[in-house]
Design an enzyme around this catalytic site. Structure first.
Site, PDB file in Angstrom:
ATOM      1  N   PRO A   2     104.158  74.078  -2.348  1.00  0.00           N
ATOM      2  CA  PRO A   2     103.546  73.439  -1.192  1.00  0.00           C
ATOM      3  C   PRO A   2     104.454  72.362  -0.604  1.00  0.00           C
ATOM      4  O   PRO A   2     105.105  71.612  -1.328  1.00  0.00           O
ATOM      5  CB  PRO A   2     102.256  72.833  -1.738  1.00  0.00           C
ATOM      6  CG  PRO A   2     102.387  72.825  -3.201  1.00  0.00           C
ATOM      7  CD  PRO A   2     103.449  73.785  -3.582  1.00  0.00           C
ATOM      8  N   THR A   3     104.479  72.343   0.715  1.00  0.00           N
ATOM      9  CA  THR A   3     105.162  71.281   1.448  1.00  0.00           C
ATOM     10  C   THR A   3     104.110  70.581   2.295  1.00  0.00           C
ATOM     11  O   THR A   3     103.457  71.204   3.125  1.00  0.00           O
ATOM     12  CB  THR A   3     106.274  71.845   2.357  1.00  0.00           C
ATOM     13  OG1 THR A   3     107.227  72.532   1.544  1.00  0.00           O
ATOM     14  CG2 THR A   3     106.962  70.731   3.133  1.00  0.00           C
TER      15      THR A   3
END
Length: 71
Positions: A2-3
Site C-alpha cells: 500500500p502507498t
C-alpha cells in the site's frame, strides 16, 4: 504494497508526520496484513491558498476568522 498519500495544510512538524506515518503503517499491518517495510506514506503539504472547500479558499476562511467581530 500500500502507498498512502496524505494531503494536509503545510506547517505540520516532522515529529507530527513521523507519528502519523507510524500510526498509518501500523494500521495497514493490522488491517491489511502488510509488512511494515512495504507500506509507503507520502506527505503532500498544501498551502491554504491552494485548497478550497465549499468554494471558499482556506486562506480566506482563516482571514475571516482572524477578523474581530464588528469589523
Amino acid at each position: 504494497m500500500p502507498t498512502l498519500r496524505v494531503e494536509l495544510f503545510e506547517g505540520r512538524s516532522a515529529e507530527q508526520k513521523r507519528a502519523l506515518a507510524k500510526e498509518l503503517t501500523e494500521a495497514c499491518v493490522r488491517v491489511l496484513g502488510s509488512k511494515a517495510d512495504s507500506v509507503d506514506v507520502i506527505f503532500q503539504d498544501v498551502r491554504r491558498e491552494d485548497w478550497a472547500s465549499g468554494g471558499v479558499l482556506w486562506s480566506d476562511r482563516q482571514a475571516a476568522a482572524a477578523k474581530p467581530s464588528g469589523s
